[in-house]
Design a protein around this motif. Sequence first.
Motif, PDB file in Angstrom:
ATOM      1  N   THR A 100      39.843  38.226  34.576  1.00  0.00           N
ATOM      2  CA  THR A 100      40.729  38.366  33.417  1.00  0.00           C
ATOM      3  C   THR A 100      40.138  39.409  32.488  1.00  0.00           C
ATOM      4  N   GLY A 101      40.969  40.065  31.732  1.00  0.00           N
ATOM      5  CA  GLY A 101      40.468  41.130  30.867  1.00  0.00           C
ATOM      6  C   GLY A 101      40.133  42.354  31.700  1.00  0.00           C
ATOM      7  N   ARG A 102      38.933  42.862  31.530  1.00  0.00           N
ATOM      8  CA  ARG A 102      38.530  44.049  32.297  1.00  0.00           C
ATOM      9  C   ARG A 102      38.258  43.665  33.745  1.00  0.00           C
ATOM     10  N   LYS A 103      38.911  44.347  34.657  1.00  0.00           N
ATOM     11  CA  LYS A 103      38.796  44.044  36.075  1.00  0.00           C
ATOM     12  C   LYS A 103      37.499  44.589  36.654  1.00  0.00           C
ATOM     13  N   HIS A 104      36.916  43.804  37.571  1.00  0.00           N
ATOM     14  CA  HIS A 104      35.721  44.243  38.280  1.00  0.00           C
ATOM     15  C   HIS A 104      36.094  44.740  39.683  1.00  0.00           C
ATOM     16  N   LYS A 105      35.174  45.436  40.279  1.00  0.00           N
ATOM     17  CA  LYS A 105      35.402  46.007  41.612  1.00  0.00           C
ATOM     18  C   LYS A 105      35.408  44.911  42.669  1.00  0.00           C
ATOM     19  N   ALA A 106      36.484  44.853  43.451  1.00  0.00           N
ATOM     20  CA  ALA A 106      36.586  43.868  44.534  1.00  0.00           C
ATOM     21  C   ALA A 106      35.841  44.369  45.759  1.00  0.00           C
ATOM     22  N   ILE A 107      35.195  43.425  46.468  1.00  0.00           N
ATOM     23  CA  ILE A 107      34.457  43.798  47.678  1.00  0.00           C
ATOM     24  C   ILE A 107      35.055  43.157  48.930  1.00  0.00           C
ATOM     25  N   LYS A 108      35.822  42.080  48.758  1.00  0.00           N
ATOM     26  CA  LYS A 108      36.444  41.415  49.902  1.00  0.00           C
ATOM     27  C   LYS A 108      37.866  40.982  49.536  1.00  0.00           C
ATOM     28  N   SER A 109      38.712  40.946  50.567  1.00  0.00           N
ATOM     29  CA  SER A 109      40.073  40.434  50.415  1.00  0.00           C
ATOM     30  C   SER A 109      40.252  39.264  51.361  1.00  0.00           C
ATOM     31  N   CYS A 110      40.875  38.196  50.879  1.00  0.00           N
ATOM     32  CA  CYS A 110      41.097  36.995  51.690  1.00  0.00           C
ATOM     33  C   CYS A 110      42.536  37.007  52.205  1.00  0.00           C
TER      34      CYS A 110
END
Length: 400
Positions: A100-110
């Motif tokens: 929520t708020g500032r998004k972080h870098k995703a490393i995996k997708s489910c």
Amino acid sequence: MAEARFSHDQFRCPVCLDLLKDPVTIPCGHSYCMSCIKQCWNQEDQRRDYSCPECRQTFRPRPALKKSTMLAEVVEKMKITECKTAVPAGPGDVKCDVCTGRKHKAIKSCLVCLNSFCQNHLEQHENLFKGKRHDLMDATRYLQKMICSKHKKLLDIFCRSDQSCICMLCMVDKHKNHDTVSTVAERTEKQKHLGDTQRKYQQQIKKRKKKLSELKEAVKIHKHSAQTAVEDSERIFDKLIRFIKGRRSEVTQMIRDQEKTVVSQAEALMKQLEKEIDQMRSINDELEQLSQTHNHIHFLQSYLSLPVPPGSPDVPKITERSFDKVGKSVSRLRQELEDFCTEDIEKLSGRENCHNSLVSEVGYLEGFLPDPREDMTDYGLCSFSPTLHKSSGRGPEGLH
């Protein structure tokens, strides 16, 4: 000091996996976001048994919820710490769907939850679904394209009849009785064809490299031949400077024009070949990336739009014709002029007569060199083919 003694995991909501927001603690001792536990219990209103999503302990009647002020203060400090340590998502990064708020870098997708997770939320995801099979893949921005817009299911079936990716519900509905296979099976089949396509591109790159090398060598030889012809012509014209000074520059210009025409055409061809090689390399790199992707759906969707490999390049050859004819023609001209002048000088009895005779003969010299406007098509792309006008008697005939 309290922040240093506890893990972030202890202050995450088991429902949304994010740090607690408006934290509340229910009678069993587990804490949740107020909105998350309310949503869960609203779904249980009909049963009138309210359970903890974590330990499944039930409560009756519905417990009253009150925000924990102390827990909220600790969580707020946790959020500040997490924002400092987490990696924010850049312009080209896949963003975490849970942050929520500032998004972080995703490393995996489910592929089960249909969400992408950053490092922090991935750990929470693994802890929450420990022992359950959730297929994870490298974070991809194509996740939404992998979901059926109608049934909101994973597009893990490929319909060969319609050449499109579908979900399980589509297979028993709109695509009933169609030729369908799994995306994995279709990917395996298409991968073979992709390899053939890639090999064709590589072959075409090799052919264009060869043509480019041949053109460069032909230009080098052609330039050398042109330079030799210019030097020979200059050396011959030096001996005839008093008679054909003006015409010497014309012949030189013709040679230079021929060289310029051939070289400019060859350079244009080389530039085109280099451009095609760069384009094919770019496409080949994309094919290489596509061949290595683990995303079967993205692979199949991209494969259907692959460009058709081009055929062999149609590149004309530069004929390796020398400028010998130019040199031989000028040499014959020099010899004929020398013989002609020597014969005339011997016949002259006085200096004045010799001078007048030479002056009159200069007018005839123009006919011994070709008109620069004559056709020059004997040499490859452009040629110079001079001819000497011979005549019986003292001078050339039909020159005026």
